[in-house]
Design a protein around this motif. Structure first.
Motif, PDB file in Angstrom:
ATOM      1  N   ASP A 173     -15.696 -74.470   2.702  1.00  0.00           N
ATOM      2  CA  ASP A 173     -15.086 -73.629   3.734  1.00  0.00           C
ATOM      3  C   ASP A 173     -14.241 -72.497   3.149  1.00  0.00           C
ATOM      4  OD1 ASP A 173     -13.200 -75.632   2.909  1.00  0.00           O
ATOM      5  OD2 ASP A 173     -11.998 -75.195   4.691  1.00  0.00           O
ATOM      6  N   GLU A 174     -14.037 -72.488   1.845  1.00  0.00           N
ATOM      7  CA  GLU A 174     -13.280 -71.412   1.194  1.00  0.00           C
ATOM      8  C   GLU A 174     -14.185 -70.303   0.649  1.00  0.00           C
ATOM      9  OE1 GLU A 174      -9.393 -73.624  -0.608  1.00  0.00           O
ATOM     10  OE2 GLU A 174     -11.294 -74.006  -1.656  1.00  0.00           O
ATOM     11  N   VAL A 175     -15.504 -70.510   0.675  1.00  0.00           N
ATOM     12  CA  VAL A 175     -16.434 -69.506   0.139  1.00  0.00           C
ATOM     13  C   VAL A 175     -16.315 -68.228   0.955  1.00  0.00           C
ATOM     14  CG1 VAL A 175     -18.880 -68.961  -0.212  1.00  0.00           C
ATOM     15  CG2 VAL A 175     -18.018 -71.246  -0.780  1.00  0.00           C
ATOM     16  N   ARG A 176     -16.319 -67.106   0.258  1.00  0.00           N
ATOM     17  CA  ARG A 176     -16.184 -65.784   0.875  1.00  0.00           C
ATOM     18  C   ARG A 176     -17.220 -64.836   0.302  1.00  0.00           C
ATOM     19  NH1 ARG A 176     -13.946 -68.556   3.790  1.00  0.00           N
ATOM     20  NH2 ARG A 176     -11.768 -68.667   4.325  1.00  0.00           N
ATOM     21  N   ARG A 177     -17.125 -63.584   0.740  1.00  0.00           N
ATOM     22  CA  ARG A 177     -17.973 -62.506   0.226  1.00  0.00           C
ATOM     23  C   ARG A 177     -17.115 -61.572  -0.622  1.00  0.00           C
ATOM     24  NH1 ARG A 177     -21.795 -60.455   5.168  1.00  0.00           N
ATOM     25  NH2 ARG A 177     -22.300 -58.873   3.604  1.00  0.00           N
ATOM     26  N   LEU A 178     -17.702 -61.061  -1.683  1.00  0.00           N
ATOM     27  CA  LEU A 178     -17.067 -60.051  -2.520  1.00  0.00           C
ATOM     28  C   LEU A 178     -17.735 -58.721  -2.178  1.00  0.00           C
ATOM     29  CD1 LEU A 178     -15.170 -59.440  -4.952  1.00  0.00           C
ATOM     30  CD2 LEU A 178     -17.171 -59.807  -6.419  1.00  0.00           C
ATOM     31  N   ALA A 179     -17.001 -57.830  -1.551  1.00  0.00           N
ATOM     32  CA  ALA A 179     -17.590 -56.571  -1.079  1.00  0.00           C
ATOM     33  C   ALA A 179     -17.857 -55.630  -2.256  1.00  0.00           C
ATOM     34  CB  ALA A 179     -16.657 -55.910  -0.070  1.00  0.00           C
ATOM     35  N   TRP A 180     -19.100 -55.608  -2.710  1.00  0.00           N
ATOM     36  CA  TRP A 180     -19.475 -54.709  -3.804  1.00  0.00           C
ATOM     37  C   TRP A 180     -20.798 -53.997  -3.529  1.00  0.00           C
ATOM     38  CZ3 TRP A 180     -24.047 -55.268  -6.475  1.00  0.00           C
ATOM     39  CH2 TRP A 180     -24.717 -56.483  -6.324  1.00  0.00           C
ATOM     40  N   LEU A 185     -25.165 -49.728  -3.605  1.00  0.00           N
ATOM     41  CA  LEU A 185     -26.315 -49.093  -2.944  1.00  0.00           C
ATOM     42  C   LEU A 185     -26.121 -47.594  -2.794  1.00  0.00           C
ATOM     43  CD1 LEU A 185     -27.164 -51.841  -0.311  1.00  0.00           C
ATOM     44  CD2 LEU A 185     -28.489 -51.214  -2.350  1.00  0.00           C
ATOM     45  N   ARG A 186     -24.897 -47.179  -2.479  1.00  0.00           N
ATOM     46  CA  ARG A 186     -24.642 -45.722  -2.407  1.00  0.00           C
ATOM     47  C   ARG A 186     -24.863 -45.062  -3.758  1.00  0.00           C
ATOM     48  NH1 ARG A 186     -20.694 -47.586   0.958  1.00  0.00           N
ATOM     49  NH2 ARG A 186     -19.077 -47.568  -0.626  1.00  0.00           N
ATOM     50  N   ALA A 187     -24.407 -45.699  -4.824  1.00  0.00           N
ATOM     51  CA  ALA A 187     -24.600 -45.162  -6.172  1.00  0.00           C
ATOM     52  C   ALA A 187     -26.083 -45.092  -6.523  1.00  0.00           C
ATOM     53  CB  ALA A 187     -23.845 -45.995  -7.203  1.00  0.00           C
ATOM     54  N   ALA A 188     -26.833 -46.123  -6.157  1.00  0.00           N
ATOM     55  CA  ALA A 188     -28.285 -46.138  -6.451  1.00  0.00           C
ATOM     56  C   ALA A 188     -29.000 -45.032  -5.686  1.00  0.00           C
ATOM     57  CB  ALA A 188     -28.869 -47.487  -6.100  1.00  0.00           C
ATOM     58  N   ARG A 189     -28.593 -44.786  -4.462  1.00  0.00           N
ATOM     59  CA  ARG A 189     -29.250 -43.729  -3.662  1.00  0.00           C
ATOM     60  C   ARG A 189     -28.972 -42.345  -4.208  1.00  0.00           C
ATOM     61  NH1 ARG A 189     -27.553 -47.055   1.384  1.00  0.00           N
ATOM     62  NH2 ARG A 189     -29.461 -48.208   1.773  1.00  0.00           N
ATOM     63  N   THR A 190     -27.770 -42.131  -4.751  1.00  0.00           N
ATOM     64  CA  THR A 190     -27.463 -40.803  -5.301  1.00  0.00           C
ATOM     65  C   THR A 190     -28.218 -40.539  -6.600  1.00  0.00           C
ATOM     66  OG1 THR A 190     -25.495 -41.595  -6.458  1.00  0.00           O
ATOM     67  CG2 THR A 190     -25.189 -40.717  -4.230  1.00  0.00           C
ATOM     68  N   ARG A 191     -28.589 -41.607  -7.326  1.00  0.00           N
ATOM     69  CA  ARG A 191     -29.356 -41.451  -8.571  1.00  0.00           C
ATOM     70  C   ARG A 191     -30.832 -41.217  -8.321  1.00  0.00           C
ATOM     71  NH1 ARG A 191     -26.251 -46.062 -11.636  1.00  0.00           N
ATOM     72  NH2 ARG A 191     -26.891 -47.072  -9.758  1.00  0.00           N
ATOM     73  N   SER A 192     -31.333 -41.621  -7.152  1.00  0.00           N
ATOM     74  CA  SER A 192     -32.782 -41.486  -6.915  1.00  0.00           C
ATOM     75  C   SER A 192     -33.129 -40.218  -6.192  1.00  0.00           C
ATOM     76  CB  SER A 192     -33.323 -42.680  -6.155  1.00  0.00           C
ATOM     77  OG  SER A 192     -32.569 -42.956  -5.003  1.00  0.00           O
TER      78      SER A 192
END
Length: 192
Positions: A173-180, A185-192
């Motif tokens: 119940d302590e598991v969370r998400r790490l917002a990364w 994805l924004r960085a990958a889109r700017t490179r392509s």
């Protein structure tokens, strides 16, 4: 591959749960390839997007993603990606009953996928969703299990949860998400 929004939500949720778990595991001093975990979790379902004429599309789920990634120069992600499907928990290989999940990286990616649909949820909620979508006798994707098989897979998922959470030093119940993933994805889109 032009993933639809629902696909990106799931992939991002899995990757963010996996990233959070990986960061906690590393903080305990346990060796873990965090970059591999995060990349494999983000790309674990690419075989669901492949056109029918792609050779990887003919492979079982997970193995298709691993093959596609290997062709693109990322064979190091293969084992963790191939090991993530819930059906892998039926695999009885290995003396430890882990369902063929050998490395901690593989177990983190597989567990993160079990905890994230479109958002972080409990194993109870995720299994209830699978039960609704794939009732006993369902055809097509192999997830329509009989009651005994469902119980076996759930037991193995519970054991996977206990192992991964213990490695991370947290309760489920302590598991969370790490917002990364948004930044990545924004960085990958700017490179392509």
């Amino acid at each position: 591959l032009r993933p639809p929004a629902w696909f990106l939500r799931h992939s991002r949720a899995v990757a963010e749960v996996a990233g959070w778990l990986a960061s906690r595991i590393v903080a305990t001093g346990t060796p873990l390839d965090r970059r591999l975990v995060e990349a494999a979790a983000l790309l674990h379902d690419v075989d669901k997007l492949l056109p029918a004429n792609d050779p990887a599309a003919a492979l079982p789920h997970g193995l298709g993603s691993a093959a596609w990634l290997a062709r693109r120069g990322h064979p190091e992600l293969g084992a963790a990606v191939a090991a993530h499907p819930v059906t892998r928990l039926l695999d009885d290989t290995g003396e430890d009953g882990r369902g063929g999940l050998a490395t901690l990286e593989e177990r983190v990616v597989a567990y993160a996928d079990k905890r994230a649909g479109q958002r972080l949820q409990s194993l109870d909620a995720r299994f209830a969703s699978w039960r609704r979508r794939y009732p006993p006798g369902a055809r097509g994707r192999g997830e329509g299990w009989d009651e005994a098989t469902f119980r076996l897979v759930r037991q193995r998922a519970d054991r996977l949860e206990a192992e991964v959470c213990a490695a991370a030093g947290v309760r489920p119940d302590e598991v969370r998400r790490l917002a990364w993933t948004g930044r990545a994805l924004r960085a990958a889109r700017t490179r392509s």
